[in-house]
Motif scaffolding. Structure first.
Motif, PDB file in Angstrom:
ATOM      1  N   TYR A  41      36.144  38.106  31.051  1.00  0.00           N
ATOM      2  CA  TYR A  41      37.369  37.993  31.363  1.00  0.00           C
ATOM      3  C   TYR A  41      36.287  36.106  32.670  1.00  0.00           C
ATOM      4  O   TYR A  41      37.195  35.436  32.768  1.00  0.00           O
ATOM      5  N   SER A  42      35.414  36.489  33.664  1.00  0.00           N
ATOM      6  CA  SER A  42      34.404  35.444  34.213  1.00  0.00           C
ATOM      7  C   SER A  42      34.093  34.431  32.983  1.00  0.00           C
ATOM      8  O   SER A  42      34.087  33.650  32.882  1.00  0.00           O
ATOM      9  N   PRO A  86      40.687  38.370  48.270  1.00  0.00           N
ATOM     10  CA  PRO A  86      39.806  38.031  47.920  1.00  0.00           C
ATOM     11  C   PRO A  86      39.296  38.972  47.219  1.00  0.00           C
ATOM     12  O   PRO A  86      37.746  39.093  46.366  1.00  0.00           O
ATOM     13  N   VAL A  87      39.415  40.476  47.645  1.00  0.00           N
ATOM     14  CA  VAL A  87      38.957  41.617  47.068  1.00  0.00           C
ATOM     15  C   VAL A  87      39.336  41.493  45.900  1.00  0.00           C
ATOM     16  O   VAL A  87      38.391  41.871  44.698  1.00  0.00           O
ATOM     17  N   THR A  88      40.560  42.047  45.674  1.00  0.00           N
ATOM     18  CA  THR A  88      40.758  42.047  44.222  1.00  0.00           C
ATOM     19  C   THR A  88      41.433  40.273  42.904  1.00  0.00           C
ATOM     20  O   THR A  88      41.404  40.434  42.155  1.00  0.00           O
ATOM     21  N   GLU A 111      46.356  53.521  38.907  1.00  0.00           N
ATOM     22  CA  GLU A 111      46.058  52.927  40.494  1.00  0.00           C
ATOM     23  C   GLU A 111      45.979  52.871  41.264  1.00  0.00           C
ATOM     24  O   GLU A 111      45.859  53.002  42.625  1.00  0.00           O
ATOM     25  N   ARG A 143      44.055  39.068  43.282  1.00  0.00           N
ATOM     26  CA  ARG A 143      45.283  39.070  42.188  1.00  0.00           C
ATOM     27  C   ARG A 143      46.628  38.202  43.807  1.00  0.00           C
ATOM     28  O   ARG A 143      46.271  38.116  45.005  1.00  0.00           O
ATOM     29  N   ARG A 159      30.954  40.619  31.593  1.00  0.00           N
ATOM     30  CA  ARG A 159      32.267  40.287  32.381  1.00  0.00           C
ATOM     31  C   ARG A 159      33.002  39.538  30.800  1.00  0.00           C
ATOM     32  O   ARG A 159      32.825  37.953  31.796  1.00  0.00           O
ATOM     33  N   ALA A 215      42.351  54.843  46.058  1.00  0.00           N
ATOM     34  CA  ALA A 215      41.691  53.122  46.189  1.00  0.00           C
ATOM     35  C   ALA A 215      42.639  52.699  46.494  1.00  0.00           C
ATOM     36  O   ALA A 215      43.162  51.835  46.205  1.00  0.00           O
ATOM     37  N   ARG A 220      43.232  50.930  48.969  1.00  0.00           N
ATOM     38  CA  ARG A 220      42.824  48.801  49.621  1.00  0.00           C
ATOM     39  C   ARG A 220      43.457  48.343  48.395  1.00  0.00           C
ATOM     40  O   ARG A 220      42.987  46.739  48.660  1.00  0.00           O
ATOM     41  N   PHE A 221      42.759  48.943  47.411  1.00  0.00           N
ATOM     42  CA  PHE A 221      42.699  48.075  45.867  1.00  0.00           C
ATOM     43  C   PHE A 221      43.840  47.824  45.615  1.00  0.00           C
ATOM     44  O   PHE A 221      44.564  47.117  44.425  1.00  0.00           O
ATOM     45  N   GLU A 234      43.090  39.643  59.302  1.00  0.00           N
ATOM     46  CA  GLU A 234      42.602  40.927  59.881  1.00  0.00           C
ATOM     47  C   GLU A 234      42.510  40.167  61.570  1.00  0.00           C
ATOM     48  O   GLU A 234      43.026  40.872  62.777  1.00  0.00           O
TER      49      GLU A 234
END
Lengths: 681, 681
Positions: free
Chosen positions: A672-673, A329-331, A119, A333, A670, A311, A313-314, A340
């Protein structure tokens, strides 16, 4: 802790228990027996079979407050020991000597450590011998991934525990057992923060490891070593501290050329004036070279210490971060989100004006000081008595008091401002806070010198002030940073600690709690930056600056090392990839130095005299100085652009890490997608 | 091609065959019938079943030279059609009208296109609607990945063919069939490069698509549109061209505020002098805002066009790259390697001195010109005859001839230098070549103006020169860029082309070969840069600059669009993520402009007069100007740092792409490495 480590040198006696409790790496079997038998009721059980181990290494101590009744403690231990999927921290907890004591000792099982390593985005050595971003699924391909005490550094293991505790969030609304009904946790509340607020947890700090500490101190400052054991520092204190000492080391050695040149010029100064200008130009270009080379060194260290690819920022946002729940929107979660633009607005409309106000207060203070000084001198001339004589010192004293008070207030204000800006990442928070305090401290330190240089245009006064500042601040720093803490520790804290001889095992842990908290690297860095400012901004008026700084820093390395090892609690520091905002500060200073040096050279009486003799007008001289300044800045910009920020081999390693992750994405279908798209049909 | 597209407007007649051959998107069925029947012997077979399609779109034309006997042509077609694993290009080839003709028409099957899309690192729309880095394995999850004419742009499909041809390397030593024994290919030789050298392949160029071209030109320059159809430009010509036109568009609109201010000041100029200074300060800050906003726009466009994540450095090196074979430490592939330090050394020891030499020659030429001019004027005064009158023009003419010759020689030298530097990536090669020519061209254009401004310090002369340069260069540019090519095309090339009416299908393709090659975007960009230089460096002496430039650019957009659509062959351009080195050039100029404007303001007679009236000495004025300059530069630096280079939503999308690839790496157990480790055991 200083006692424990001191004792380590004496075989037998009080040294043994220390080894049994803390010295896991050396005396593993002893400690494992101990942790299984003498501690009642022992460590919490691990949930997964792969983590079951006979040896548990005590890593972090949690000190409970008065409010924590045994019921709360039991609940807390259970929470800490529960697996992460059940909302626990997935750690190992030990209640200390008995269930009613006010400490909990923490450790971490293998799975938790490995998952957190992934992580955090740490790089570790792959079986091929290359550094690769660690992946839990691929753990068996990483070297030593079965032995946590080799795979992770002590600092990393301890930080991971803090990381897990800070990440604890209530899975549902919950009353904390043993506490009044008012202390309830709402869903997604940060548990550890709340426990601190209600006074259940007073302190959480990593434990010293006496054996390792002894080993480290021997190779660091006890002998006459020329080099520092930086890898060991990283292993013991973490990369933040190791970066500070690496920079201190690098910077000290980089003072050698200007120091030699300074001595040379001081010796020949009467014969030739051009040497001074030469020295100034040399310093201005030298600072850029040093900073660029440091960037290269820094990226090499970051690679070695596995922090090239962090990592943050993740990862989950830092504990103090708040916002409306939403999908990142990035991860992808669910976590608190904060737009911002709102942060930018807060910075622009609140932080910037407030910081500007404080800078204005510094200037105001300076102006009042000058006004009062002139006034008092005039009074003294008028009266010329003993009373007026003492009055002469009043403005200085008042100014010092005012400045110090302002600094203290500002520090509180800066913290609240940064908190209000609501940064998501710990590093962003740190950088903004550091940046704010840095600007102020820098202004506070240099306002007077700049005033002398640019408004009074009084070079001799500047020289006098600079020399006295250099010598006085260094003495004061060494005294306040090392001598006072040492005396306090030796004569006030130590006798207090040695009283409870009857229960050495627990006492060793408790004793570390009585040491003062490490004041942080900020003070250390700002000291270096102010030094660097004296050197680069005004060096042309006092050529021996580099010599003085070199001498100071050679002792500074040792005293700082002694200080962090012996006089304070072991600090928590997250893994970092560089010095962060400090690098920028040094870079900015190096550019400002060109402006200030060119101006000072222009003011120098010798140049004025020479040019008058050569029949140049003041305007011509000024145009010349401006041109030299522009050319120097251009050369510095080009040099900074041309010297790559990382060595070629590091660039290749980094690109390899990036390539590997890109390849992984390409090779993977992928699933999961796919599942989502199938659902959609 | 202009004819073909013109014909498209007339239903029936000659328009039909054009539609049959080129208009795949519209007349797909017609064309497929055509490619299966009327072309003999038809397209090569595809090897994999998924790529078998009834429709084949002719994309690229290869023109063979005299040396190419039918045997060579057959070998070449076989090579092009062979799968990549057998050393072929994996493309589709059609021998043209008959097997002995001197053209080969190329297309690409689906698998080749998709694999190349992955290799180039293009992003495409995932089924979730987000842009994601395309992965071949995951192709079914991408939208429209079964229809290449929607999935990839025309420019991308054509570039991929060039990419595959350029990537052809001999798998073993080989004699080219039909050629003398001296023409042999060594192992790993670049085949396409070699074929060009020995004269088998004379030309390779992408084919225009008349329908799409007509559609594009209608929405681009035929009407009175205020906006350009940038997405269509990207679809048809590729992102390099689209970025140029986007920037031209953006830059033109950004001229509006300074133009309005300029008009305003020109109107009120007699009443108040401070307006001029205001205008200068405004321009200086405006340029930074424009460039920062362009960066944001640029990253948005790059996201839209799927070039945010290009993976050029992980791809095969460019064709001209040479070096010892070795294992690339980043990708682990065997390919030519060339050490970075060697390249740096070549740049430092060869390129930089040579470029410096040429810059010196420019200065030398200018000095000779001034010397000769003075000399001739003196002669003329002495003699005062008709002959001496004509002599007055000799220095100017000689200087122009000298400058042009120097520029031509320099261009050749710069190309060889950049070739010698041996860059691995196409973009690095382009950037270094562009950079070299840019510095020279810029120097060549501005040396005289800078000389007038800084040495002669003659503001009225500067104003006169600037105004005439602005008007003359714009007229000259429009004439040489559009009018001459148009006339050549209409009256020299076109009649020549229309002769062979008997065989329209093939002629359409052949006709495109008779059009001149597109001269590249360099000339277009440098025109903008020189414009921007006039505007930002010297605008304070001639406030109407922005107005003139705005008018010029509004016509420039249309003429450039007309030019690229009608007057030239369709060019190959690789997908790019930004303007590359040009952005840096504009940025540098914007900083230099502060220095030059402050200097010019200082020289301005009005300011001199005002300050004298106010009793300020020259030195004070100079110090003031220097301070203003420093503050402006500081403000620009801070502005550039504060305005984020990409909009927040683009940053999130980019981070999402990075996060996905990191997650993929984590979720994947790297089996290929495991296999190696098992072997090791």
């Amino acid at each position: 802790m200083s006692k424990a480590a001191d004792d380590g040198g004496v075989p037998g006696g009080r040294g043994e228990p220390a080894q049994q409790l803390g010295g896991e790496a050396a005396g593993g079997k002893l400690a494992s027996k101990l942790s299984a038998s003498s501690f009642t009721p022992g460590w919490t059980k691990v949930s997964c079979p792969c983590c079951a181990s006979e040896r548990v290494e005590p890593l972090v101590l949690v000190k409970l407050g008065q409010k924590a009744v045994p019921e709360t403690k039991r609940w807390l231990i259970k929470l800490i020991g529960a697996p992460q999927k059940d909302g626990g921290a997935g750690l190992l907890a030990h209640p200390g000597e008995d269930a009613t004591g006010n400490i909990i000792v923490l450790s971490a099982p293998r799975c938790t450590l490995l998952r957190a390593t992934e992580e955090l985005g740490l790089c570790k050595i792959y079986h091929t011998g290359e550094m690769e971003a660690f992946a839990y699924n691929d753990r068996d391909n990483f070297r030593n991934s079965d032995n946590m005490e080799v795979f992770l550094t002590l600092a990393e293991r301890q930080y991971i525990i803090k990381y897990e505790l800070d990440g604890l969030r209530a899975q549902k609304d919950l009353r904390i057992p043993g506490l009044p009904d008012s202390c309830t946790l709402q869903k997604r509340d940060n548990i550890w923060q709340k426990l601190g607020q209600v006074g259940v947890v007073v302190d959480t700090f990593p434990l010293h490891n006496p054996d390792k500490l002894k080993d480290l101190s021997e190779s660091w400052y006890s002998g006459n070593q020329l080099t520092q054991p930086l890898d060991k520092v990283n292993e013991y204190f973490g990369s933040s501290v190791a970066f500070y000492f690496s920079f201190l080391d690098f910077y000290t050695w980089s003072l050698l050329p200007p120091a030699i040149l300074g001595l040379f010029i001081a010796y020949f100064s009467t014969k030739d004036i051009d040497l001074h200008n030469l020295k100034a130009v040399f310093s201005m270009l030298w600072s850029t070279v040093v900073i660029e080379l440091w960037k290269r060194r820094s990226s090499t260290l970051s690679y070695q210490w596995g922090t090239l690819n962090l990592a943050e920022r993740f990862a989950e946002p830092r504990p103090g971060f708040h916002g409306d729940l939403g999908v990142n929107p990035v991860t992808g979660r669910v976590e608190p989100l904060f737009p911002e633009w709102k942060r930018d607005l807060r910075m622009a409309l609140v932080s910037v004006p407030v910081v500007g106000l404080f800078l204005g207060l510094v200037v105001l203070g300076m102006m009042c000081f000058y006004w009062a000084e002139a006034r008092v001198k005039w009074l003294h001339k008028d009266w010329d008595s003993m009373i007026s004589q003492t009055f002469l010192y009043v403005p200085s004293v008042l100014h010092i008091v005012y400045t110090n008070m302002l600094a203290t207030v500002y520090r509180t204000v800066a913290t609240s401002l940064t908190e209000y800006e609501n940064h998501r990442e710990e590093s962003a928070y740190d950088n903004h806070l550091t940046g704010k305090i840095l600007v102020f401290t820098f202004f506070n330190n240099f306002a007077v010198l700049f005033h002398i240089a640019f408004f009074k245009q009084d070079v001799p006064l500047l020289r006098k002030r600079l020399a006295s500042l250099l010598i006085i601040t260094q003495l004061v720093n060494q005294v306040t940073e090392v001598v006072i803490p040492f005396l306090v520790d030796r004569f006030i804290s130590a006798p207090h600690r040695s009283e409870r001889e009857d229960d050495p095992k627990e006492d060793k842990f408790r004793n570390q709690g009585t040491l003062p908290t490490f004041p942080g690297l900020f003070a250390e860095y700002i000291e270096l930056l102010v030094q660097f400012g004296y050197l680069s901004l005004f060096s042309c008026v006092f050529p021996l600056t580099a010599v003085l700084l070199l001498l100071n820093n050679l002792t500074e390395i040792r005293s700082d090392a002694y200080k962090i090892c012996k006089l304070f609690r072991k600090p928590f520091y997250p893994p970092v990839a560089s010095m962060g905002v400090w690098k920028v500060a040094f870079e900015v200073l190096s550019f400002v130095s060109v402006v200030s040096n060119c101006w000072l050279l222009l003011l120098s009486p010798r140049l004025q005299k020479t040019s008058q003799e050569a029949g140049m007008s003041g305007s011509h001289l000024l145009v010349g100085a401006v041109m030299v300044e522009h050319v120097l800045i251009l050369v510095k910009v080009i040099m900074a652009a041309l010297i790559p920020d990382e060595p070629d081999w590091i660039r290749k390693k980094r690109e390899h890490i990036e390539y590997t992750s890109m390849q992984a994405l390409r090779q993977q279908v992928r699933i999961y997608s796919k599942r989502i798209s199938l659902k959609g049909k």
